[in-house]
Design a protein around this motif. Structure first.
Motif, PDB file in Angstrom:
ATOM      1  N   CYS A  31      -5.527  29.606  -3.005  1.00 23.44           N
ATOM      2  CA  CYS A  31      -4.806  28.935  -4.081  1.00 23.44           C
ATOM      3  C   CYS A  31      -4.881  27.438  -3.851  1.00 23.44           C
ATOM      4  O   CYS A  31      -4.858  26.984  -2.709  1.00 23.44           O
ATOM      5  N   VAL A  32      -4.992  26.696  -4.943  1.00 14.73           N
ATOM      6  CA  VAL A  32      -4.946  25.235  -4.866  1.00 14.73           C
ATOM      7  C   VAL A  32      -3.948  24.752  -5.904  1.00 14.73           C
ATOM      8  O   VAL A  32      -4.083  25.047  -7.086  1.00 14.73           O
ATOM      9  N   ASN A  33      -2.937  24.034  -5.457  1.00 11.99           N
ATOM     10  CA  ASN A  33      -1.991  23.402  -6.371  1.00 11.99           C
ATOM     11  C   ASN A  33      -2.484  22.005  -6.672  1.00 11.99           C
ATOM     12  O   ASN A  33      -2.796  21.243  -5.760  1.00 11.99           O
ATOM     13  N   ILE A  34      -2.555  21.672  -7.954  1.00  9.75           N
ATOM     14  CA  ILE A  34      -2.927  20.336  -8.397  1.00  9.75           C
ATOM     15  C   ILE A  34      -1.630  19.646  -8.812  1.00  9.75           C
ATOM     16  O   ILE A  34      -0.971  20.072  -9.754  1.00  9.75           O
ATOM     17  N   LEU A  35      -1.271  18.614  -8.090  1.00  7.10           N
ATOM     18  CA  LEU A  35       0.012  17.957  -8.312  1.00  7.10           C
ATOM     19  C   LEU A  35      -0.122  16.799  -9.291  1.00  7.10           C
ATOM     20  O   LEU A  35      -1.222  16.407  -9.679  1.00  7.10           O
ATOM     21  N   ALA A  36       1.009  16.237  -9.640  1.00  5.48           N
ATOM     22  CA  ALA A  36       1.056  15.071 -10.526  1.00  5.48           C
ATOM     23  C   ALA A  36       0.431  13.868  -9.823  1.00  5.48           C
ATOM     24  O   ALA A  36       0.449  13.785  -8.593  1.00  5.48           O
ATOM     25  N   PRO A  37      -0.092  12.935 -10.586  1.00  5.75           N
ATOM     26  CA  PRO A  37      -0.690  11.750  -9.971  1.00  5.75           C
ATOM     27  C   PRO A  37       0.311  11.004  -9.088  1.00  5.75           C
ATOM     28  O   PRO A  37       1.515  11.015  -9.334  1.00  5.75           O
ATOM     29  N   CYS A  38      -0.236  10.398  -8.045  1.00  4.21           N
ATOM     30  CA  CYS A  38       0.575   9.577  -7.153  1.00  4.21           C
ATOM     31  C   CYS A  38      -0.164   8.265  -6.908  1.00  4.21           C
ATOM     32  O   CYS A  38      -1.357   8.156  -7.175  1.00  4.21           O
ATOM     33  N   LEU A  39       0.551   7.292  -6.404  1.00  7.08           N
ATOM     34  CA  LEU A  39      -0.049   6.013  -6.060  1.00  7.08           C
ATOM     35  C   LEU A  39      -0.313   6.014  -4.565  1.00  7.08           C
ATOM     36  O   LEU A  39       0.601   6.199  -3.760  1.00  7.08           O
ATOM     37  N   SER A  40      -1.562   5.816  -4.181  1.00  3.38           N
ATOM     38  CA  SER A  40      -1.936   5.713  -2.773  1.00  3.38           C
ATOM     39  C   SER A  40      -2.192   4.254  -2.442  1.00  3.38           C
ATOM     40  O   SER A  40      -2.896   3.557  -3.172  1.00  3.38           O
ATOM     41  N   VAL A  41      -1.600   3.791  -1.355  1.00  2.00           N
ATOM     42  CA  VAL A  41      -1.797   2.424  -0.879  1.00  2.00           C
ATOM     43  C   VAL A  41      -2.442   2.541   0.501  1.00  2.00           C
ATOM     44  O   VAL A  41      -1.907   3.208   1.387  1.00  2.00           O
ATOM     45  N   TYR A  42      -3.603   1.909   0.673  1.00  2.00           N
ATOM     46  CA  TYR A  42      -4.349   2.050   1.915  1.00  2.00           C
ATOM     47  C   TYR A  42      -5.295   0.865   2.096  1.00  2.00           C
ATOM     48  O   TYR A  42      -5.526   0.093   1.169  1.00  2.00           O
ATOM     49  N   ARG A  43      -5.843   0.753   3.287  1.00  2.00           N
ATOM     50  CA  ARG A  43      -6.819  -0.291   3.577  1.00  2.00           C
ATOM     51  C   ARG A  43      -8.189   0.388   3.634  1.00  2.00           C
ATOM     52  O   ARG A  43      -8.379   1.370   4.324  1.00  2.00           O
ATOM     53  N   TRP A  44      -9.163  -0.139   2.880  1.00  2.00           N
ATOM     54  CA  TRP A  44     -10.518   0.393   2.860  1.00  2.00           C
ATOM     55  C   TRP A  44     -11.501  -0.768   2.931  1.00  2.00           C
ATOM     56  O   TRP A  44     -11.432  -1.688   2.114  1.00  2.00           O
ATOM     57  N   GLN A  45     -12.374  -0.729   3.926  1.00  2.00           N
ATOM     58  CA  GLN A  45     -13.388  -1.757   4.140  1.00  2.00           C
ATOM     59  C   GLN A  45     -12.781  -3.156   4.136  1.00  2.00           C
ATOM     60  O   GLN A  45     -13.294  -4.084   3.505  1.00  2.00           O
ATOM     61  N   GLY A  46     -11.633  -3.266   4.832  1.00  2.00           N
ATOM     62  CA  GLY A  46     -10.986  -4.560   5.005  1.00  2.00           C
ATOM     63  C   GLY A  46     -10.127  -5.023   3.844  1.00  2.00           C
ATOM     64  O   GLY A  46      -9.512  -6.079   3.915  1.00  2.00           O
ATOM     65  N   GLN A  47     -10.065  -4.250   2.771  1.00  2.00           N
ATOM     66  CA  GLN A  47      -9.298  -4.647   1.584  1.00  2.00           C
ATOM     67  C   GLN A  47      -8.095  -3.728   1.397  1.00  2.00           C
ATOM     68  O   GLN A  47      -8.193  -2.520   1.617  1.00  2.00           O
ATOM     69  N   LEU A  48      -6.990  -4.302   0.958  1.00  2.00           N
ATOM     70  CA  LEU A  48      -5.821  -3.514   0.594  1.00  2.00           C
ATOM     71  C   LEU A  48      -6.075  -2.908  -0.789  1.00  2.00           C
ATOM     72  O   LEU A  48      -6.429  -3.626  -1.726  1.00  2.00           O
ATOM     73  N   GLU A  49      -5.941  -1.605  -0.894  1.00  2.00           N
ATOM     74  CA  GLU A  49      -6.219  -0.890  -2.144  1.00  2.00           C
ATOM     75  C   GLU A  49      -4.965  -0.178  -2.645  1.00  2.00           C
ATOM     76  O   GLU A  49      -4.138   0.263  -1.850  1.00  2.00           O
TER      77      GLU A  49
END
Length: 106
Positions: A31-49
């Motif tokens: 089973c896979v539950n698909i949840l409501a959208p969320c905001l992800s905050v992370y650092r990728w390749q030196g940039q805050l995303e």
């Protein structure tokens, strides 16, 4: 039997549906539950995303995990997708039996 809850974020609803459908169709997940959208905050390749993502909660077993991880990594559009597996310590026995009965254990 060991059971796992796998967490993965998809970039959009269409990708989330495609990933979920493929994992279940290929018997890598019960089973896979698909949840409501969320905001992800992370650092990728030196940039805050900050990115809106669709969380997936994937129920599987330890024997199916290696194939699930490989399939998910291959299908996922991200260069480095979030794929985190957590042990399920307890659960309704009938549900866990159902989870294990749906796997091909590739």
């Amino acid at each position: 039997m060991k059971y796992l809850l796998v967490i993965c974020n998809a970039p959009d609803a269409a990708t989330a549906r495609q990933l979920a459908s493929t994992l279940v169709a290929e018997q890598l997940a019960a089973c896979v539950n698909i949840l409501a959208p969320c905001l992800s905050v992370y650092r990728w390749q030196g940039q805050l995303e900050e990115t809106e993502e669709i969380p997936l909660l994937i129920k599987t077993t330890q024997p199916a995990y290696a194939a699930l991880q490989a399939g998910l990594a291959e299908l996922h559009p991200y260069e480095v997708p979030e794929i985190i597996a957590l042990d399920i310590e307890q659960g309704l026995p009938a549900y866990l039996t159902w989870v294990s009965s749906l796997h091909a254990f590739k």
